[in-house]
Design an enzyme around this catalytic site. Sequence first.
Site, short mmCIF file in Angstrom:
data_model
loop_
_atom_site.label_atom_id
_atom_site.label_comp_id
_atom_site.label_asym_id
_atom_site.label_seq_id
_atom_site.Cartn_x
_atom_site.Cartn_y
_atom_site.Cartn_z
N GLY A 1 0.81 -1.21 0.00
CA GLY A 1 0.00 0.00 0.00
C GLY A 1 0.85 1.27 0.00
O GLY A 1 0.53 2.25 -0.68
N THR A 2 1.93 1.25 0.74
CA THR A 2 2.78 2.43 0.85
C THR A 2 3.37 2.82 -0.51
O THR A 2 3.30 3.98 -0.92
CB THR A 2 3.90 2.17 1.88
OG1 THR A 2 3.30 1.90 3.15
CG2 THR A 2 4.83 3.37 2.01
N HIS B 1 -1.66 -7.79 2.57
CA HIS B 1 -1.65 -8.29 3.96
C HIS B 1 -2.82 -7.77 4.80
O HIS B 1 -3.01 -8.19 5.93
CB HIS B 1 -0.31 -8.03 4.65
CG HIS B 1 -0.06 -6.62 5.10
ND1 HIS B 1 -0.25 -6.23 6.40
CD2 HIS B 1 0.38 -5.53 4.44
CE1 HIS B 1 0.07 -4.94 6.52
NE2 HIS B 1 0.46 -4.50 5.34
N CYS C 1 1.61 1.83 12.79
CA CYS C 1 2.86 2.52 12.46
C CYS C 1 3.16 3.60 13.47
O CYS C 1 4.29 4.00 13.67
CB CYS C 1 2.76 3.15 11.07
SG CYS C 1 1.52 2.37 10.05
N ASN D 1 -8.22 4.23 8.39
CA ASN D 1 -7.71 3.06 9.10
C ASN D 1 -7.84 3.16 10.61
O ASN D 1 -7.76 2.14 11.29
CB ASN D 1 -6.26 2.79 8.71
CG ASN D 1 -5.39 4.02 8.78
OD1 ASN D 1 -5.65 5.03 8.12
ND2 ASN D 1 -4.36 3.97 9.60
C1 LIG Z 1 -1.84 -0.44 6.01
C2 LIG Z 1 -2.19 0.78 5.24
C3 LIG Z 1 -1.31 1.32 4.30
C4 LIG Z 1 0.08 0.76 4.08
O1 LIG Z 1 0.06 -0.47 3.43
P1 LIG Z 1 1.38 -1.40 3.50
O2 LIG Z 1 1.08 -2.50 2.55
O3 LIG Z 1 1.49 -1.86 4.92
O4 LIG Z 1 2.52 -0.56 3.06
C5 LIG Z 1 -1.70 2.43 3.59
N1 LIG Z 1 -2.92 2.98 3.78
C6 LIG Z 1 -3.81 2.48 4.67
C7 LIG Z 1 -5.14 3.13 4.83
C8 LIG Z 1 -3.47 1.38 5.44
O5 LIG Z 1 -4.34 0.89 6.33
#
Ligand SMILES: *Cc1c(COP(=O)(O)O)cnc(C)c1O
Length: 379
Positions: A69-70, A198, A322, A148
């Site tokens: 996601g990042t 994940h 985080c 989130n």
């Molecule tokens: C977990 C999350 C991310 C980051 O995703 P990763 O795969 O852990 O890098 C980004 N945005 C939101 C809203 C998230 O919950």
Amino acid sequence: MIYLDNAATTMTDPEVVRAMLPYFTENFGNPSSVYGMGNDVRHAISIAKEQVARLINARPNEIYFTSGGTESDNWALMGAVLGVKHRPHVITTQIEHHAILNTCKALEKMGCEVTYLPVMRDGLVDPDKLRKAIKPETDIVSIMMANNEIGTIEPIAELAQIAHESGVIFHTDAVQCVGNMPVDVNELNVDMLSASAHKFGGPKGVGFLYIRNGIDIRSYIYGGAQQNGRRAGTENVPGIIGLGAAAEIAGRNIDMRSKHIETLRDMLLNEIKDRVPGTTLNGSRKYRLPNNINVSFSGVDAQTLLVRLDMQGVCVSTGAACAAGAAEPSHVLKAINLNTDKRNGAIRISLSDKNTMGEIDKVADIIAQQVDMIRGMTW
Ligand SMILES: *Cc1c(COP(=O)(O)O)cnc(C)c1O
């Protein structure tokens, strides 16, 4: 142990692990190789692309695999502004994940202008505020589909429509939604969408960016010609196969599953409210992720409660994983104007369809008991 932190990460589904394993061993080939083994792996990747595309009603050639996601969030923003000929302008919100917020901070250092829209008390973006923030030079609007921490689901289709009326591209971070509730890129009317394996039963370190055909954004990772020359680097083959399998599994009965989780959520929320006086729900009651509860218990410090719940075998969190450990107050809880007492007392409970009714009862008991004990000591 009762795991209620599925917004931070989920267990990799055993079926997903089984699908991945051969791609570490027998099928270890490089998908760019031209001999048989490379072809087989390339074919497997194309199947995964179809599985992912089906989950969000996209076309397979609109799916680009990333490291999660990042990276998808970084790419969407950077890709939209790098190389534009005017001073770039980005519009986002104050409650985004740090993958968006810190990318925006970096863009500001490079000379880009960023507008951070405020949100209302329930976490919702006011569409009029977006309309007013758009300027002729705005390059991209990026607003998360669901938050989130507090679980608020934004009116994405309406917000995207406003951006499109001014010819501005629209990105959404849908990491909390994809695989956990129905997501359709055409209904949402978005140009780009980020997701992560994940968060819905897939492995860590892999995700994707959906880029609608015809949307012109720059590459962000430079190197070889993989993924149509748009995202360089040898593909994370086992990860991608795992993401595809997780998407396939998540797509089965997704309506029913998300309704079931919603039922568990409401049962738990009601039980907590019944047993613990001074409980308030943070975020929207109506527009809410099916698996998210964020509650404050007045007079109770969330960190203290968290440690006590951990000792009882219950995993919850105070907000973003985080940010855990960093004593910084949550930017999301600040943005929805919670007072200090409620901000310090907020815990996030995020369920999955693996949780049972029995666990719900047990957790409600444990929370009520621990809150009473903490209050007994301080009052
Ligand atoms: C977990 C999350 C991310 C980051 O995703 P990763 O795969 O852990 O890098 C980004 N945005 C939101 C809203 C998230 O919950």
